[in-house]
Design a protein around this motif. Structure first.
Motif, PDB file in Angstrom:
ATOM      1  N   LYS A 117     -22.100  -7.422 -16.416  1.00 23.29           N
ATOM      2  CA  LYS A 117     -21.435  -6.130 -16.275  1.00 23.29           C
ATOM      3  C   LYS A 117     -21.261  -5.733 -14.814  1.00 23.29           C
ATOM      4  O   LYS A 117     -20.224  -5.207 -14.415  1.00 23.29           O
ATOM      5  N   LEU A 118     -22.263  -6.014 -13.999  1.00 19.63           N
ATOM      6  CA  LEU A 118     -22.276  -5.523 -12.618  1.00 19.63           C
ATOM      7  C   LEU A 118     -21.628  -6.470 -11.608  1.00 19.63           C
ATOM      8  O   LEU A 118     -21.044  -6.017 -10.618  1.00 19.63           O
ATOM      9  N   PHE A 119     -21.731  -7.795 -11.839  1.00 18.93           N
ATOM     10  CA  PHE A 119     -21.405  -8.735 -10.767  1.00 18.93           C
ATOM     11  C   PHE A 119     -20.272  -9.711 -11.072  1.00 18.93           C
ATOM     12  O   PHE A 119     -20.004 -10.597 -10.262  1.00 18.93           O
ATOM     13  N   SER A 120     -19.596  -9.569 -12.198  1.00 18.18           N
ATOM     14  CA  SER A 120     -18.499 -10.490 -12.511  1.00 18.18           C
ATOM     15  C   SER A 120     -17.337 -10.280 -11.547  1.00 18.18           C
ATOM     16  O   SER A 120     -17.070  -9.151 -11.119  1.00 18.18           O
ATOM     17  N   TYR A 121     -16.651 -11.358 -11.199  1.00 17.36           N
ATOM     18  CA  TYR A 121     -15.498 -11.266 -10.297  1.00 17.36           C
ATOM     19  C   TYR A 121     -14.608 -12.478 -10.468  1.00 17.36           C
ATOM     20  O   TYR A 121     -15.090 -13.587 -10.750  1.00 17.36           O
ATOM     21  N   ALA A 122     -13.325 -12.274 -10.380  1.00 15.66           N
ATOM     22  CA  ALA A 122     -12.326 -13.364 -10.371  1.00 15.66           C
ATOM     23  C   ALA A 122     -12.577 -14.405 -11.455  1.00 15.66           C
ATOM     24  O   ALA A 122     -12.481 -15.606 -11.211  1.00 15.66           O
ATOM     25  N   GLY A 123     -12.904 -13.962 -12.652  1.00 15.07           N
ATOM     26  CA  GLY A 123     -13.126 -14.889 -13.748  1.00 15.07           C
ATOM     27  C   GLY A 123     -14.489 -15.545 -13.756  1.00 15.07           C
ATOM     28  O   GLY A 123     -14.780 -16.370 -14.622  1.00 15.07           O
ATOM     29  N   ILE A 124     -15.343 -15.215 -12.802  1.00 15.20           N
ATOM     30  CA  ILE A 124     -16.696 -15.760 -12.729  1.00 15.20           C
ATOM     31  C   ILE A 124     -17.661 -14.806 -13.431  1.00 15.20           C
ATOM     32  O   ILE A 124     -17.680 -13.615 -13.136  1.00 15.20           O
ATOM     33  N   ARG A 125     -18.437 -15.344 -14.366  1.00 17.88           N
ATOM     34  CA  ARG A 125     -19.435 -14.513 -15.039  1.00 17.88           C
ATOM     35  C   ARG A 125     -20.478 -14.033 -14.033  1.00 17.88           C
ATOM     36  O   ARG A 125     -20.992 -14.814 -13.236  1.00 17.88           O
TER      37      ARG A 125
END
Length: 216
Positions: free
Chosen positions: A89-97
């Motif tokens: 929830k907090l750290f996902s980015y650019a399709g990266i879990r």
């Protein structure tokens, strides 16, 4: 033709044992669950050659970390799953879990920090408390923001530290959320040690050789 058949048999024999497992079992440790494997468990998992063995391995894997084997709940696993959900929830980015990111791994293995400090990209210098992280204290960052997580030393007695432990992340690209552990100038050496030690520290029942029979 015989030569190709012999070669095919040789390649099959050389294939990892895990390749023989069902896909959902073969990938059991490809995600954040893999962060929990000890060195001995990694070696043992590579030798698992059947679904039955894999299921037994997984049952024993979680049981060895269960605080109370007499109850059907596994509090450690529940906490792990909560940390994974929080990281996603907090750290996902650019399709990266998020759970597979640098910050996600630290959250999963070390827990929530006691304090967090954020330094914006291009911020002005002048925060003396960060000076020990480098010649400019990483308070002025041209490529991206810096995030510093602080943990009280009593949480990690193996380090025998007297001062708070700082985990320093730097954003690779501005506003991308792609934070990585900073390792320049020996920053995060304590963190790397803690991440390496964490899997062994989670084991509650090292001598357990059979999964418990309690209904779960």
């Amino acid at each position: 033709m015989r030569r190709f058949a012999t070669l095919a048999l040789a390649l099959a024999a050389a294939a990892p044992a895990a390749a023989q497992l069902s896909p959902h079992l073969r990938s059991a440790f490809d995600g954040p669950q893999g962060f929990l494997l000890t060195k001995a468990e990694k070696a043992a998992w590579e030798k698992v050659a059947s679904d039955e063995e894999a299921e037994r391995f997984l049952a024993l894997f979680w049981a060895r970390r269960d605080p109370d084997l007499a109850t059907p709940e596994n509090e450690f696993r529940q906490d792990f799953e909560q940390r994974v959900a929080a990281a996603n929830k907090l750290f996902s980015y650019a399709g990266i879990r998020g759970a597979l990111s640098a910050r996600g791994k630290v959250l999963i293995l070390l827990g929530m920090c006691d304090k967090r400090m954020d330094l914006e990209a291009g911020g002005k210098r002048g925060q003396d408390r960060f000076e020990r992280f480098g010649p400019r204290g990483y308070a002025y960052v041209e490529s991206g923001a810096v995030q510093i997580w602080e943990y009280q030393p009593h949480r990690f007695p193996s380090l025998k530290a007297r001062e708070p432990i700082h985990v320093v992340f730097r954003e690779r690209n501005p506003n991308a959320g792609d934070f990585e552990l900073l390792i320049e100038k020996r920053v995060n050496m304590q963190t790397l040690r803690l991440l390496e030690e964490a899997p062994e520290g989670f084991i509650r029942h090292p001598d357990l050789t059979e999964p418990p029979t309690v209904s779960r």
